[in-house]
Design a protein around this motif. Structure first.
Motif, PDB file in Angstrom:
ATOM      1  N   UNK A 106       0.843  -1.202   0.000  1.00  0.00           N
ATOM      2  CA  UNK A 106       0.000   0.000   0.000  1.00  0.00           C
ATOM      3  C   UNK A 106       0.878   1.252   0.000  1.00  0.00           C
ATOM      4  N   UNK A 107       1.941   1.256   0.807  1.00  0.00           N
ATOM      5  CA  UNK A 107       2.862   2.389   0.798  1.00  0.00           C
ATOM      6  C   UNK A 107       3.463   2.577  -0.592  1.00  0.00           C
ATOM      7  N   UNK A 108       3.896   1.453  -1.186  1.00  0.00           N
ATOM      8  CA  UNK A 108       4.533   1.537  -2.508  1.00  0.00           C
ATOM      9  C   UNK A 108       3.581   2.131  -3.528  1.00  0.00           C
ATOM     10  N   UNK A 109       2.348   1.664  -3.542  1.00  0.00           N
ATOM     11  CA  UNK A 109       1.380   2.168  -4.513  1.00  0.00           C
ATOM     12  C   UNK A 109       1.095   3.646  -4.301  1.00  0.00           C
ATOM     13  N   UNK A 110       1.007   4.056  -3.046  1.00  0.00           N
ATOM     14  CA  UNK A 110       0.749   5.469  -2.748  1.00  0.00           C
ATOM     15  C   UNK A 110       1.908   6.344  -3.190  1.00  0.00           C
ATOM     16  N   UNK A 111       3.129   5.951  -2.848  1.00  0.00           N
ATOM     17  CA  UNK A 111       4.301   6.747  -3.223  1.00  0.00           C
ATOM     18  C   UNK A 111       4.543   6.711  -4.724  1.00  0.00           C
ATOM     19  N   UNK A 112       4.236   5.589  -5.372  1.00  0.00           N
ATOM     20  CA  UNK A 112       4.515   5.454  -6.787  1.00  0.00           C
ATOM     21  C   UNK A 112       3.681   6.426  -7.623  1.00  0.00           C
ATOM     22  N   UNK A 113       2.562   6.873  -7.095  1.00  0.00           N
ATOM     23  CA  UNK A 113       1.738   7.844  -7.815  1.00  0.00           C
ATOM     24  C   UNK A 113       2.486   9.146  -8.064  1.00  0.00           C
ATOM     25  N   UNK A 114       3.514   9.406  -7.227  1.00  0.00           N
ATOM     26  CA  UNK A 114       4.341  10.599  -7.451  1.00  0.00           C
ATOM     27  C   UNK A 114       5.818  10.198  -7.586  1.00  0.00           C
ATOM     28  N   UNK A 115       6.051   8.996  -8.125  1.00  0.00           N
ATOM     29  CA  UNK A 115       7.400   8.470  -8.406  1.00  0.00           C
ATOM     30  C   UNK A 115       8.219   8.282  -7.136  1.00  0.00           C
ATOM     31  N   UNK A 116       7.564   8.005  -6.017  1.00  0.00           N
ATOM     32  CA  UNK A 116       8.268   7.737  -4.782  1.00  0.00           C
ATOM     33  C   UNK A 116       8.734   6.289  -4.688  1.00  0.00           C
ATOM     34  N   UNK A 117       9.482   5.992  -3.627  1.00  0.00           N
ATOM     35  CA  UNK A 117      10.140   4.681  -3.504  1.00  0.00           C
ATOM     36  C   UNK A 117       9.994   4.175  -2.073  1.00  0.00           C
ATOM     37  N   UNK A 118       9.833   2.863  -1.937  1.00  0.00           N
ATOM     38  CA  UNK A 118       9.921   2.192  -0.642  1.00  0.00           C
ATOM     39  C   UNK A 118      11.153   1.287  -0.665  1.00  0.00           C
ATOM     40  N   UNK A 119      12.038   1.469   0.312  1.00  0.00           N
ATOM     41  CA  UNK A 119      13.219   0.616   0.468  1.00  0.00           C
ATOM     42  C   UNK A 119      12.973  -0.318   1.648  1.00  0.00           C
ATOM     43  N   UNK A 120      13.108  -1.618   1.414  1.00  0.00           N
ATOM     44  CA  UNK A 120      12.874  -2.617   2.450  1.00  0.00           C
ATOM     45  C   UNK A 120      14.197  -3.338   2.723  1.00  0.00           C
ATOM     46  N   UNK A 121      14.721  -3.150   3.913  1.00  0.00           N
ATOM     47  CA  UNK A 121      15.974  -3.788   4.329  1.00  0.00           C
ATOM     48  C   UNK A 121      15.626  -5.101   5.038  1.00  0.00           C
ATOM     49  N   UNK A 160      10.056  -0.057  -5.684  1.00  0.00           N
ATOM     50  CA  UNK A 160      10.413  -0.960  -4.590  1.00  0.00           C
ATOM     51  C   UNK A 160      11.864  -1.382  -4.738  1.00  0.00           C
ATOM     52  N   UNK A 161      12.637  -1.232  -3.656  1.00  0.00           N
ATOM     53  CA  UNK A 161      14.020  -1.700  -3.597  1.00  0.00           C
ATOM     54  C   UNK A 161      14.155  -2.559  -2.349  1.00  0.00           C
ATOM     55  N   UNK A 162      14.643  -3.786  -2.523  1.00  0.00           N
ATOM     56  CA  UNK A 162      14.799  -4.717  -1.404  1.00  0.00           C
ATOM     57  C   UNK A 162      16.277  -5.020  -1.210  1.00  0.00           C
ATOM     58  N   UNK A 163      16.750  -4.929   0.024  1.00  0.00           N
ATOM     59  CA  UNK A 163      18.138  -5.222   0.364  1.00  0.00           C
ATOM     60  C   UNK A 163      18.200  -6.546   1.107  1.00  0.00           C
ATOM     61  N   UNK A 164      19.143  -7.403   0.701  1.00  0.00           N
ATOM     62  CA  UNK A 164      19.340  -8.682   1.383  1.00  0.00           C
ATOM     63  C   UNK A 164      20.819  -8.856   1.716  1.00  0.00           C
ATOM     64  N   UNK A 165      21.094  -9.722   2.698  1.00  0.00           N
ATOM     65  CA  UNK A 165      22.463  -9.891   3.194  1.00  0.00           C
ATOM     66  C   UNK A 165      22.785 -11.369   3.348  1.00  0.00           C
TER      67      UNK A 165
END
Length: 338
Positions: A155-170, A194-199
């Motif tokens: 839901x955050x991603x869809x909301x931010x994407x309306x104005x080219x925003x990004x969610x980063x998930x670590x 959406x950007x996902x970080x993995x380790x």
């Protein structure tokens, strides 16, 4: 904001502060799996050859993370440092919400590049969802263990994407609980924003090789690869990553083992009347006595992670039964003093 100068695992600093020899410490401060993946001997060619991104590693990583869009980096920390750079030429500073308390480097690195960073609670984040250009969330959260559900992040991603925003998930600590991973439901294409970080370091107990991955839309990965530079990940790290990501039997057995050991640690804290939350890799104890507990254990050569600004402590898994007995004895001694 959490302490941004010191991290877990700094035994040398603790040794100097408490005047205890390096070899006498029990380090429970990092949340890194103490049961390290048993790597075989490194082939000579791995040391000799230049470390171009390895095809066999990419095949293993794409299968393991359930995605086609992935880039190796020198630990997820490298990505945390580089990604804010990608947006440093924006016409105005981004409004960045970091769900907090959390891993302090996210806040530090976005501020370093001049962005307007707000460490916020979940309620504060939701209340201003139409304000943020970028949201950073850690799941399971380090250190609080909170696991924000995937539907909320989408839901955050869809909301931010309306104005080219990004969610980063670590998701550096996600490997022990892969059924919760953001990438479980994303195949074959990565959505925009959406950007996902993995380790590799946490679950496999291989923090020293400095290997992580960024999963994102190709447009982000291409820019990140340019900033990352050539030969950013060492040959031994690429080789080790392919080995451990391909070993499904070890992964399954280790997940069960970590969960059982985490339950034992949780039971110990319960007996000590320390309210806490747990992940398979560490327990989180919010308490007004955090600094006192930290110092009393440190005086006995047991290093845990202190978060002075919450206040709270984080305790990782003991590596063996002797270490577990040592921790239990120290906690019993501590309860007599506080």
């Amino acid at each position: 904001m959490l302490d941004s100068v010191f991290h877990g695992g700094d035994i040398r600093r603790a040794s100097q502060e408490f005047d205890i020899a390096l070899c006498d410490w029990l380090d429970l401060s990092t949340g890194i799996n103490p049961y390290t993946y048993p790597l075989p001997d490194v082939p000579t060619s791995v040391w000799r050859n230049l470390p171009y991104d390895d095809y066999s590693l990419l095949v293993a990583a794409k299968r393991y993370y359930n995605t086609e869009h992935i880039l190796p980096v020198a630990g997820s920390q490298q990505a945390i440092e580089i990604i804010p750079r990608l947006f440093s030429n924006a016409q105005s500073a981004l409004k960045v919400a970091v769900l907090s308390p959390s891993y302090a480097e996210h806040t530090e690195q976005w501020r370093r590049y001049g962005h307007d960073v707000w460490p916020v609670s979940l309620d504060e984040l939701e209340a201003k969802l139409d304000v943020w250009d970028l949201i950073v969330v850690v799941r399971p959260n380090n250190p609080t263990t909170e696991m924000i559900v995937r539907d909320r992040i989408e839901r955050w991603r869809q909301t931010l994407q309306q104005r080219s925003g990004i969610v980063i998930v670590d998701e550096a600590f996600m490997d022990a609980e892969p059924h919760h991973a953001s990438l479980t439901c994303i195949q074959p294409e990565m959505p925009e924003g959406l950007i996902v970080l993995r380790s590799i370091g946490k679950f496999f107990g291989l923090a020293g090789i400095r290997l992580g991955f960024v999963v994102a839309n190709p447009s982000y990965l291409n820019r990140l690869q340019g900033e990352r530079g050539l030969w950013a990940v060492s040959g031994p790290a690429l080789w080790a990553g392919q080995s451990c990501l391909s070993d499904e039997l070890w992964q399954q057995e280790m997940r069960a083992h970590l969960n059982s050991q985490s339950i034992l640690l949780s039971d110990l804290l319960e007996r000590m009347h320390l309210p806490h939350a747990r992940t398979p890799l560490f327990c989180y104890v919010p308490t007004a006595s955090a600094e006192q507990i930290y110092r009393l254990l440190a005086q006995q050569g047991i290093l845990i992670r202190l978060f002075e600004h919450i206040p709270a402590i984080r305790i990782g898994l003991p590596p063996n039964q002797a270490a577990a007995h040592r921790l239990e004895a120290a906690l019993h001694d501590m309860t007599a003093r506080i």
